[in-house]
Design an enzyme around this catalytic site. Structure first.
Site: not given
Length: 526
Positions: A63, A78
């Site tokens: 992620h 992110h």
């Protein structure tokens, strides 16, 4: 002659609408704790490289990913908020850690519908994490196209030079290092790592998953909130990057100054940390209204009289007298504080000396100082900017899950308060009390505890703190019974009140009767 600052443009990794970081529903991003940049409300699902460089981080959950550009700028992408908990579900990595990538190259694909249903937000953050490497950052606004729109215009700080020749930048990353420290990187090993990192010119980061810490900053390392056996990597960019990575990787693998093989505790205690619930040395009726309960911080029993520790709040003006003057004022106070701590360290040994070592590192912490200097640039006085800076760091430590790391906030406030007093012209003399005193305070700082005269002070009782705080560690080193977390009614006791402090059982008994006094003396005489 210094090199002319360079500029690079970071491309949008996703199509969508740019959103200011302040609107991200996560204080770590909104307060720019990780880095500065912008967020994207995405309309595409393939993350593209914002610049050419090296993939220095790919989180196991896919992620988050970081690229160090060819110019040495660290860029973290992110995806979403609190998406680490998905454990990779909905994410597909298109590259591997250590790969070189071109600008616009696909990095990660994700299932937007799945993530939108499972996470608080799909907002994707694009952050420059090594802010000291840049001199200015311009953030775009509005709609952007992935791989085409420049979202961050970065002006790099002038590159250092040696004899007029530009220094060659290089990037190096270590393999995973499993932390052997029983308490992770708490204050003492963090100080050891920061001191070692400062010997190198390279910008050095400790990486754990998607989280990164400035290896030259004790507070940054503490805020990484590491645990035993965490996998840590060392990343460095600069002329001596390879040497820095090699040295710090070896240091971390060996425990950062803590001898795990010999069973040395990660907490520099002079004795065992008392159990949270211990058998009272002096039994008393549990409903006795004279008895105030707390937590054992240092074993032993003491009979004495209350001496309340009272402090006067330090006031500082908010507005400064100009950046240059206020910076000189701050630098002078930091220098004087270092001299004071060094002198105190010379008069101590063992646990006290090691704790004061960490305090010296805090005084040289680049992130703490940079935060204060940013306040000066905003027109604040040195005192106001410094107080805001250390208070913010202390608050962040207090918000961590680890009790051990939360209690390191006391060290930040201790060091910060010392400098603040110097800035305000307030003289802070060592605490002095009459013989037979049992000190009662909201909290005692490590430096206050280290300066106590054990011939006069018989015990310590605080409403705050815990058994792993540095003040508690020093109490054990001094052989003083101590109780922490006691009922705040203790602060209302009058000076001179007779009390019985049971450091083993974690209680404070006011006005003990003859039988209780005799029992206490019997225990003390064993």
């Amino acid at each position: 002659m210094s090199a002319v600052p360079r500029r690079i443009g970071l491309l949008a990794p996703l199509s969508g609408i740019l959103v200011p970081l302040e609107r991200v529903p996560d204080p770590v991003f909104a307060q720019r704790t990780v880095g500065d940049g912008v967020s994207i409300d995405p309309t595409s699902c393939d993350v593209l490289a914002p610049a050419a460089g090296l993939v220095t981080l790919l989180h196991r959950a896919a992620h988050a990913l970081a690229i160090t550009t060819d110019e040495g700028v660290e860029v973290l992408v992110h995806i979403g908020v609190d998406t680490v908990g998905l454990n990779g579900k909905g994410f597909t990595a298109r590259v591997s850690q250590g790969d070189r990538v071109a600008a616009g190259q696909p990095l990660i694909s994700f299932d937007a519908d799945l993530i939108a249903r499972s996470a608080p937000s799909l907002l994707t953050q694009v952050l420059v994490t090594n802010r000291e490497r840049i001199s200015a950052l311009t953030v775009a606004t509005g709609l952007v196209d992935a791989g085409r729109s420049v979202i961050l215009d970065v002006e790099l700080a002038a590159a250092p030079s040696v004899d007029g020749a530009p220094v060659t930048e290089a990037t190096a990353v270590s393999a995973d290092i499993r932390l052997p420290n029983r308490q992770g990187l708490h204050a003492r090993p963090a100080a050891v790592v920061a001191a070692a990192a400062k010997a190198f010119r390279a910008d050095i980061r400790l990486l754990r998953g998607a989280d990164a810490a400035n290896a030259k900053s004790v507070t940054s390392i503490l805020l990484l909130a590491t645990n035993p056996h965490d996998a840590i990597r060392v990343s460095a960019t600069g002329p001596d990057a390879a040497a820095a990575v090699s040295a710090l990787a070896e240091l971390l693998a060996c425990g950062s100054g803590e001898s795990q093989a010999s069973g040395e505790s990660a907490v520099p205690a002079a004795g065992p940390v008392p159990a949270a619930v211990a058998a009272p040395a002096i039994p008393a009726a549990p409903t006795d209204p004279r008895k105030l309960a707390g937590v054992s911080a240092s074993p032993g029993v003491a009979l004495g009289k209350v001496a309340q520790v009272r402090r006067t709040a330090i006031s500082v003006a908010e507005q400064g007298a100009g950046l240059e003057r206020e910076r000189a004022h701050l630098d002078a106070a930091l220098t004087r504080a270092r001299q004071q701590i060094s002198a105190q360290q010379a008069a101590n040994s063992g646990a006290a000396s090691r704790i004061l070592d960490a305090h010296l590192e805090l005084l040289a912490d680049p992130e703490l100082i940079d935060l204060a200097v940013a306040g000066l640039a905003g027109g604040r006085s040195a005192g106001f900017a410094w107080r805001e800076a250390y208070s913010r760091y202390a608050a962040r430590l207090e918000a961590l899950a680890s009790a051990l790391l939360r209690e390191r906030a006391g060290d930040v406030r201790d060091v910060g308060g010392r400098v603040l007093g110097l800035l305000a012209g307030v003289t802070t003399a060592p605490l002095e009390f009459a013989p037979g005193s049992i000190l009662i305070a909201d909290e005692l700082t490590p430096s206050e505890t280290a300066s106590l005269d054990a011939g006069r002070v018989l015990g310590l009782c605080t409403t705050g703190g815990g058994p792993t705080s540095h003040a508690a560690i020093l109490a054990r080193a001094l052989g003083l019974p101590a109780v922490c977390g006691v009922d705040r009614a203790a602060l209302e006791l009058e000076d001179g009140t007779a009390v019985l402090l049971d450091g083993t059982g974690g209680t404070l008994l006011k006005n003990p009767d003859e039988t209780e006094v005799a029992a206490a003396r019997a225990v003390m005489g064993r």
